[in-house]
Design an enzyme around this catalytic site. Structure first.
Site, PDB file in Angstrom:
ATOM      1  N   ARG A  78     -19.244   7.684   1.489  1.00  0.00           N
ATOM      2  CA  ARG A  78     -20.286   6.813   0.890  1.00  0.00           C
ATOM      3  C   ARG A  78     -20.602   5.599   2.046  1.00  0.00           C
ATOM      4  NH1 ARG A  78     -18.528   1.525  -2.736  1.00  0.00           N
ATOM      5  NH2 ARG A  78     -19.961   1.317  -2.905  1.00  0.00           N
ATOM      6  N   HIS A 122     -24.539  -3.091   0.241  1.00  0.00           N
ATOM      7  CA  HIS A 122     -22.881  -3.855   0.655  1.00  0.00           C
ATOM      8  C   HIS A 122     -22.830  -5.539   1.002  1.00  0.00           C
ATOM      9  CE1 HIS A 122     -18.639  -1.230  -0.326  1.00  0.00           C
ATOM     10  NE2 HIS A 122     -18.636  -3.369  -0.182  1.00  0.00           N
ATOM     11  N   GLU A 167     -20.741  -3.938  -6.622  1.00  0.00           N
ATOM     12  CA  GLU A 167     -19.809  -4.800  -7.304  1.00  0.00           C
ATOM     13  C   GLU A 167     -20.664  -6.097  -7.554  1.00  0.00           C
ATOM     14  OE1 GLU A 167     -16.060  -5.679  -5.176  1.00  0.00           O
ATOM     15  OE2 GLU A 167     -15.421  -3.691  -5.454  1.00  0.00           O
ATOM     16  N   ASN A 300     -15.330   1.118  -9.300  1.00  0.00           N
ATOM     17  CA  ASN A 300     -14.338   0.252  -8.157  1.00  0.00           C
ATOM     18  C   ASN A 300     -13.543  -0.122  -9.201  1.00  0.00           C
ATOM     19  OD1 ASN A 300     -16.220   0.968  -6.265  1.00  0.00           O
ATOM     20  ND2 ASN A 300     -16.483  -1.439  -5.639  1.00  0.00           N
ATOM     21  N   TYR A 302      -8.946  -1.111  -8.868  1.00  0.00           N
ATOM     22  CA  TYR A 302      -7.877  -1.498  -7.571  1.00  0.00           C
ATOM     23  C   TYR A 302      -6.448  -2.082  -7.848  1.00  0.00           C
ATOM     24  CZ  TYR A 302     -10.861  -1.863  -3.639  1.00  0.00           C
ATOM     25  OH  TYR A 302     -11.349  -1.105  -2.419  1.00  0.00           O
ATOM     26  N   GLU A 364     -14.067   3.551  -5.838  1.00  0.00           N
ATOM     27  CA  GLU A 364     -14.039   3.191  -4.579  1.00  0.00           C
ATOM     28  C   GLU A 364     -11.969   2.580  -5.061  1.00  0.00           C
ATOM     29  OE1 GLU A 364     -14.356  -1.133  -2.306  1.00  0.00           O
ATOM     30  OE2 GLU A 364     -15.935  -0.867  -2.694  1.00  0.00           O
TER      31      GLU A 364
HETATM   32  C1  FCB Z   1     -13.902  -4.516  -3.069  1.00  0.00           C
HETATM   33  C2  FCB Z   1     -15.235  -4.375  -1.534  1.00  0.00           C
HETATM   34  C3  FCB Z   1     -14.840  -3.220  -1.031  1.00  0.00           C
HETATM   35  C4  FCB Z   1     -13.275  -3.710   0.138  1.00  0.00           C
HETATM   36  C5  FCB Z   1     -12.609  -3.361  -1.157  1.00  0.00           C
HETATM   37  C6  FCB Z   1     -11.043  -3.904  -0.539  1.00  0.00           C
HETATM   38  O1  FCB Z   1     -14.228  -4.788  -3.687  1.00  0.00           O
HETATM   39  O2  FCB Z   1     -16.277  -3.604  -2.402  1.00  0.00           O
HETATM   40  O3  FCB Z   1     -15.730  -4.055   0.779  1.00  0.00           O
HETATM   41  O4  FCB Z   1     -13.573  -5.441   0.437  1.00  0.00           O
HETATM   42  O5  FCB Z   1     -12.933  -4.469  -2.146  1.00  0.00           O
END
Ligand code: FCB
Length: 460
Positions: A78, A122, A167, A300, A302, A364
């Protein structure tokens, strides 16, 4: 749990990047200036004044980077397209050299057996469009559709996975409400209008992508972390509702035909987000356009964020987000983000069952740790390896629970320019020496490549 977790046969084992974070070559071959070029060149905006001018020099080293992915056995990649390489002024004159660059990249990926997944936006809006109001100007949504048309006409025969936006919440709130990201605006009313125009541009682009790339899947990527209240007090519960509301539901709800959530609209109104009337930027037909059916949702994910109500935090002199003990790097990345794989499971279940997303890609997921080469020349990033493995276990569990999860893209293929944090945060499966541009695949990358080849892995 079985001793080997097998993933579906056509699961996409991939890695992700974004143009401004890796390409460099910020003025090469007719590229125009983007808002991230402008922002990073403005003193005081990024850590150490770091910029993406050179980054990983991927613009010149892409053949090596494809070989690297191939050596790992990745099935998908991607990446994002820099709008300013295609339309240097945002709209109008097309720069063929920019289209040629991405066309070669796509051909070479396919030749290497790697499925290309394209993100159209992006975060690197052409500065020329920002000068006309940027995303606060409804006309920018029309410019985005023209851009999507140009790109998908050229690549639509070969690209089978399209992501309109990455995002939009981060673009709206970090870019326009607290100024941490380009274009560095601090105004909640601007941010609210921006969020709407981003969503609108997504909805308007969907039929264009379908027309130009009829055999492809198209969708959008949202950042959906797990928000939890610090306590069961009414104040903390309400604040968690507020945070999740503006970061997640404000985007998910209209995309899935529910319009903007009333509670978040009220929160934003109280903050002065609607100086010209509540939701005055919504025009007839907009909600229908935004809710145009997509093939998938990109997620995405985290970390977990545990929030305290600002009133409680202030009265007790506590920080607004809770950092649970133990605060050690096994449970926390160097971004200060908590490792919480159950939140990935919960998030996938939420979008699958509450919103009925027909298909989901984790677009992500990853962690920032600074580990560099050891005496043996290898990068033993055990904590990132554990992070990726634990999150893939959560993903596997979600699939068993009936979530239509079709792929996982590790963030990121390479260490890269981490926006306002500059080069200080390293998310790569591959370590990058920014002086020499040498790449060394980290232990996490080797492990992930093995899982990709085997279509699964042993959980412990
Ligand atoms: C996300 C972004 C990506 C990267 C990660 C750590 O928010 O999409 O570009 O910065 O965080």
């Amino acid at each position: 749990m079985p001793s080997f977790l097998t993933f579906p046969e056509h699961f996409l084992w991939g890695a992700a990047t974004a143009a401004y974070q890796i390409e460099g070559a910020w003025q090469a071959d007719g590229k125009g200036e983007s808002i991230w070029d402008r922002f990073a060149h403005t003193p005081g905006k990024t850590r150490n004044g770091d910029t993406g001018d050179v980054a990983c020099d991927h613009y010149h080293r892409w053949p090596d980077d494809i070989r690297l992915m191939q050596s790992l056995g990745l099935r998908a990649y991607r990446f994002s397209i820099a709008w300013t390489r295609i339309l240097p002024q945002g709209r109008g004159a097309i720069n063929q050299a920019g289209l040629d660059f991405y066309s070669r990249l796509v051909d070479s990926l396919l030749a290497a057996g790697i499925e290309p997944g394209v993100t159209l936006y992006h975060w690197d809006l052409p500065q020329a469009l920002q000068d006309q109001g940027g995303w606060a100007n409804r006309d920018t949504a029309a410019a985005f559709v023209e851009y999507a048309d140009v790109v998908s006409r050229r690549l639509g025969d070969r690209v089978k996975l399209w992501i309109t936006h990455n995002e939009p919440a981060v673009v709206a709130w970090l870019g326009h409400s607290n100024g941490e990201h380009a274009p560095g605006i601090n105004d909640v009313a601007t941010a609210a209008a921006v969020s709407h125009h981003l969503l609108l541009s997504h909805g308007w682009a969907m039929p264009v992508l379908r027309q130009n790339s009829p055999d492809a899947e198209a969708g959008i990527t949202l950042n959906i972390n797990w928000t939890a209240p610090a306590s069961r007090s009414a104040a903390d519960l309400d604040f968690a509702r507020n945070v999740d509301g503006r970061w997640v539901r404000w985007f998910l709800d209209p995309l899935y035909g529910r319009c903007y959530p009333a509670d978040v609209t009220a929160d934003l109104e109280a903050e002065g987000a609607f100086p010209h009337g509540v939701l005055s930027f919504v025009q007839p037909g907009d909600y229908v356009a935004i809710a145009t059916p997509t093939d998938f949702l990109g997620v995405n994910y985290y970390n977990r964020v545990i929030v305290r109500s600002p009133a409680v935090a202030e009265a007790d002199n506590l920080p607004p987000t809770v950092i649970p003990a133990p605060h050690d790097l096994d449970h926390w990345s160097e971004m200060g983000w908590e490792t919480y794989p159950d939140g990935l499971f919960a998030t996938l279940a939420r979008v699958a069952f509450e919103y009925q997303a027909p298909r989901i890609y984790i677009t992500e997921n990853g962690a920032s740790y600074a580990d560099g080469p050891d005496a043996d020349g290898r990068v033993h990033d055990a904590r990132r390896l554990a992070y990726v493995r634990q999150h893939l276990v959560a993903a596997w569990r979600a699939i068993q629970a009936g979530v239509p999860l079709a792929g996982y893209f590790a963030w990121s293929l390479l260490d890269n320019f981490e926006w306002a944090h500059g080069y200080a945060q390293r998310f790569g499966l591959t370590w990058v020496n920014y002086e020499t541009q040498e790449r060394i695949v980290k232990d996490s990358g080797l492990w992930y490549g093995q899982a990709a080849r085997a279509g699964g892995f042993a959980p412990a």
